[in-house]
Design a protein around this motif. Structure first.
Motif, PDB file in Angstrom:
ATOM      1  N   GLN A 176       1.379  -5.163   6.820  1.00 29.75           N
ATOM      2  CA  GLN A 176       2.190  -4.001   6.444  1.00 29.75           C
ATOM      3  C   GLN A 176       1.986  -3.596   4.983  1.00 29.75           C
ATOM      4  N   LEU A 177       1.124  -4.328   4.281  1.00 31.22           N
ATOM      5  CA  LEU A 177       0.965  -4.096   2.849  1.00 31.22           C
ATOM      6  C   LEU A 177       0.402  -2.710   2.527  1.00 31.22           C
ATOM      7  N   ASP A 178      -0.610  -2.275   3.268  1.00 32.02           N
ATOM      8  CA  ASP A 178      -1.228  -0.969   2.984  1.00 32.02           C
ATOM      9  C   ASP A 178      -0.196   0.151   2.927  1.00 32.02           C
ATOM     10  N   GLU A 179       0.681   0.159   3.917  1.00 33.35           N
ATOM     11  CA  GLU A 179       1.708   1.202   3.985  1.00 33.35           C
ATOM     12  C   GLU A 179       2.639   1.144   2.775  1.00 33.35           C
ATOM     13  N   LYS A 180       3.071  -0.069   2.406  1.00 34.02           N
ATOM     14  CA  LYS A 180       4.004  -0.211   1.280  1.00 34.02           C
ATOM     15  C   LYS A 180       3.331   0.095  -0.053  1.00 34.02           C
ATOM     16  N   ILE A 181       2.055  -0.242  -0.186  1.00 34.09           N
ATOM     17  CA  ILE A 181       1.324   0.081  -1.413  1.00 34.09           C
ATOM     18  C   ILE A 181       1.246   1.596  -1.585  1.00 34.09           C
ATOM     19  N   ASP A 182       0.968   2.300  -0.513  1.00 34.01           N
ATOM     20  CA  ASP A 182       0.900   3.761  -0.563  1.00 34.01           C
ATOM     21  C   ASP A 182       2.242   4.355  -0.992  1.00 34.01           C
ATOM     22  N   LEU A 183       3.326   3.828  -0.423  1.00 35.92           N
ATOM     23  CA  LEU A 183       4.662   4.312  -0.790  1.00 35.92           C
ATOM     24  C   LEU A 183       4.980   4.006  -2.249  1.00 35.92           C
ATOM     25  N   MET A 184       4.584   2.819  -2.724  1.00 40.78           N
ATOM     26  CA  MET A 184       4.847   2.457  -4.119  1.00 40.78           C
ATOM     27  C   MET A 184       4.116   3.399  -5.070  1.00 40.78           C
ATOM     28  N   LEU A 185       2.868   3.692  -4.775  1.00 42.97           N
ATOM     29  CA  LEU A 185       2.099   4.590  -5.642  1.00 42.97           C
ATOM     30  C   LEU A 185       2.671   5.996  -5.664  1.00 42.97           C
ATOM     31  N   LYS A 186       3.374   6.370  -4.589  1.00 40.64           N
ATOM     32  CA  LYS A 186       4.021   7.683  -4.524  1.00 40.64           C
ATOM     33  C   LYS A 186       5.451   7.657  -5.071  1.00 40.64           C
ATOM     34  N   ARG A 192      12.963  -4.486  -3.985  1.00 41.02           N
ATOM     35  CA  ARG A 192      11.835  -5.415  -3.975  1.00 41.02           C
ATOM     36  C   ARG A 192      11.244  -5.531  -2.582  1.00 41.02           C
ATOM     37  N   THR A 193       9.921  -5.664  -2.518  1.00 43.52           N
ATOM     38  CA  THR A 193       9.224  -5.880  -1.248  1.00 43.52           C
ATOM     39  C   THR A 193       8.605  -7.271  -1.270  1.00 43.52           C
ATOM     40  N   VAL A 194       9.071  -8.136  -0.397  1.00 49.21           N
ATOM     41  CA  VAL A 194       8.622  -9.536  -0.336  1.00 49.21           C
ATOM     42  C   VAL A 194       7.665  -9.687   0.838  1.00 49.21           C
ATOM     43  N   VAL A 195       6.556 -10.400   0.602  1.00 48.61           N
ATOM     44  CA  VAL A 195       5.529 -10.585   1.621  1.00 48.61           C
ATOM     45  C   VAL A 195       5.597 -12.023   2.162  1.00 48.61           C
ATOM     46  N   LYS A 196       5.904 -12.153   3.439  1.00 40.15           N
ATOM     47  CA  LYS A 196       5.934 -13.481   4.062  1.00 40.15           C
ATOM     48  C   LYS A 196       4.508 -13.854   4.445  1.00 40.15           C
ATOM     49  N   MET A 197       4.014 -14.967   3.917  1.00 36.30           N
ATOM     50  CA  MET A 197       2.613 -15.347   4.087  1.00 36.30           C
ATOM     51  C   MET A 197       2.372 -16.309   5.235  1.00 36.30           C
ATOM     52  N   SER A 227       4.893 -13.979  -1.241  1.00 41.26           N
ATOM     53  CA  SER A 227       4.464 -13.244  -2.418  1.00 41.26           C
ATOM     54  C   SER A 227       5.380 -12.032  -2.529  1.00 41.26           C
ATOM     55  N   SER A 228       5.077 -11.114  -3.424  1.00 38.69           N
ATOM     56  CA  SER A 228       5.857  -9.879  -3.506  1.00 38.69           C
ATOM     57  C   SER A 228       4.974  -8.765  -4.032  1.00 38.69           C
ATOM     58  N   LEU A 229       5.379  -7.542  -3.742  1.00 38.21           N
ATOM     59  CA  LEU A 229       4.596  -6.373  -4.133  1.00 38.21           C
ATOM     60  C   LEU A 229       5.114  -5.802  -5.440  1.00 38.21           C
ATOM     61  N   ASN A 230       4.219  -5.698  -6.423  1.00 41.08           N
ATOM     62  CA  ASN A 230       4.534  -5.131  -7.723  1.00 41.08           C
ATOM     63  C   ASN A 230       3.627  -3.934  -7.989  1.00 41.08           C
ATOM     64  N   TYR A 231       3.995  -3.145  -8.987  1.00 43.69           N
ATOM     65  CA  TYR A 231       3.210  -1.945  -9.295  1.00 43.69           C
ATOM     66  C   TYR A 231       1.775  -2.304  -9.674  1.00 43.69           C
ATOM     67  N   LYS A 232       1.602  -3.418 -10.399  1.00 40.61           N
ATOM     68  CA  LYS A 232       0.244  -3.848 -10.757  1.00 40.61           C
ATOM     69  C   LYS A 232      -0.576  -4.160  -9.507  1.00 40.61           C
ATOM     70  N   ASP A 233       0.076  -4.713  -8.476  1.00 42.70           N
ATOM     71  CA  ASP A 233      -0.636  -5.004  -7.231  1.00 42.70           C
ATOM     72  C   ASP A 233      -1.117  -3.710  -6.574  1.00 42.70           C
ATOM     73  N   ALA A 234      -0.259  -2.696  -6.599  1.00 47.92           N
ATOM     74  CA  ALA A 234      -0.632  -1.408  -6.017  1.00 47.92           C
ATOM     75  C   ALA A 234      -1.801  -0.796  -6.783  1.00 47.92           C
ATOM     76  N   LEU A 235      -1.795  -0.924  -8.102  1.00 45.98           N
ATOM     77  CA  LEU A 235      -2.907  -0.418  -8.903  1.00 45.98           C
ATOM     78  C   LEU A 235      -4.189  -1.194  -8.602  1.00 45.98           C
ATOM     79  N   SER A 236      -4.076  -2.516  -8.531  1.00 39.06           N
ATOM     80  CA  SER A 236      -5.236  -3.341  -8.218  1.00 39.06           C
ATOM     81  C   SER A 236      -5.812  -2.997  -6.850  1.00 39.06           C
TER      82      SER A 236
END
Length: 332
Positions: free
Chosen positions: A309-319, A325-330, A43-52
């Motif tokens: 590691q998603l929590d950390e990257k979401i926090d950084l994205m919101l800031k 791009r941040t890709v999430v290996k599932m 998957s990948s991390l997008n701004y909408k994901d951080a908002l969600s």
């Protein structure tokens, strides 16, 4: 299908107005209805994901929820005439990860109309480096290039270190355009030059409100990802018959403009909606992204992480502190 009874998912929960996330084991019967069941590889991390993930009700109405508006994987069960088991598919946009559990789960179940076959020239990881951000960039470049050609002058890209901005720069460079990149991150100048920018403009030099209705023409076109005053000043600085695409409003959804750039210079402002972009155009853009527009620097715009590691990257994205791009290996 498979012998598992549960799968891992990055789950966001709400309690008394507070939001928290954990990796949970989810039963398959919690998945949405749909014709195809997909084992998600990336998957990948997008701004909408951080908002969600932070409880933005404009993106996700009900919790608990699994974000992730991008996913790529292998079909493990199909009731579709369009796809069969073992087909590799990309799912981006529509309602995935918004109010339908998304790609931050190891499995998703979706309507067949949401999926595109993975092009032969793309690996699964490359598809997620592109993801919704790259699809948005691709649509923006397609609409821009229908009118503005490389010889017409430079293209300015705002939010240049973000997913859409960085991929737009790489695509534009690949097909011969000169690019000016607007960024608030002075430390990322070398990164922007490396992926294709010819000039780097620092955001403070470009975001001062300008009362004049028109500025000196400086660019043949633009891809704007932020909105607000930066988009206002971009529009005022476009040469006659230029094209501006816009796809974001992180700076502001409001514009304070006169009609003069449009009626005196013939400028076009084109909104980009990748979420519900028609499938025939979507397939066309994915084909270009896997062939003519595939860039040598694609993997250089990417950081690979795992679910924990998603929590950390979401926090950084919101800031506003992530680049590329941040890709999430599932497959964990």
């Amino acid at each position: 299908m498979n012998n598992q009874s549960t799968f891992k998912a990055f789950r966001v929960e709400e309690k008394d107005g507070n939001y928290s996330s954990t990796i949970k084991e989810m039963p398959f019967n919690t998945l949405a209805q749909g014709q195809i069941l997909i084992k998600v590889h990336y998957s990948s991390l997008n701004y909408k994901d951080a908002l969600s993930a932070s409880g933005n009700k404009g993106v996700t109405r009900n919790y608990p929820h699994t974000p992730g508006i991008d996913a790529v994987g292998t079909i493990v069960s199909s009731e579709s005439n369009k796809f069969k088991v073992q087909d590799k598919v990309i799912v981006t946009s529509y309602d995935l990860g918004m109010n339908t559990d998304g790609g931050f789960g190891q499995y998703i179940q979706v309507p067949e109309d949401w999926a595109v076959k993975l092009p032969e020239n793309l690996s699964m990881k490359e598809a997620m480096i592109i993801g919704t951000a790259g699809l948005t960039a691709g649509i923006s470049v397609l609409r821009l290039s229908e009118t503005v050609k490389p010889d017409d002058g430079p293209i300015v890209v705002s939010g240049a270190t973000g997913g859409v901005g960085s991929l737009s720069i790489a695509i534009l460079k690949k097909i011969g355009y000169k690019i000016a990149a607007i960024t608030g991150k002075e430390t990322e100048r070398d990164f922007l030059i490396k992926i294709g920018a010819d000039e780097v403009i620092l955001r403070p030099d470009f975001e001062e409100p300008e009362k004049r209705p028109l500025l000196k023409p400086a660019f043949a076109g633009a891809i704007d990802t932020v909105g607000g005053v930066i988009l206002e000043n971009i529009i005022k600085s476009i040469s006659p018959m230029g094209v501006v695409t816009c796809c974001g409003n992180v700076a502001s959804p409001k514009l304070d403009l006169t009609v003069f750039p449009f009626i005196l210079r013939g400028i076009s402002l084109i909104g980009i909606d990748s979420q519900n972009y028609p499938m025939n155009y979507r397939e066309k853009v994915w084909e270009k992204l896997s062939n003519d527009w595939k860039t040598a620097t694609l993997t250089e715009t990417c950081t690979e992480i795992t679910l924990d590691q998603l929590d950390e990257k979401i926090d950084l994205m919101l800031k506003g502190k992530l680049k590329g791009r941040t890709v999430v290996k599932m497959d964990i």
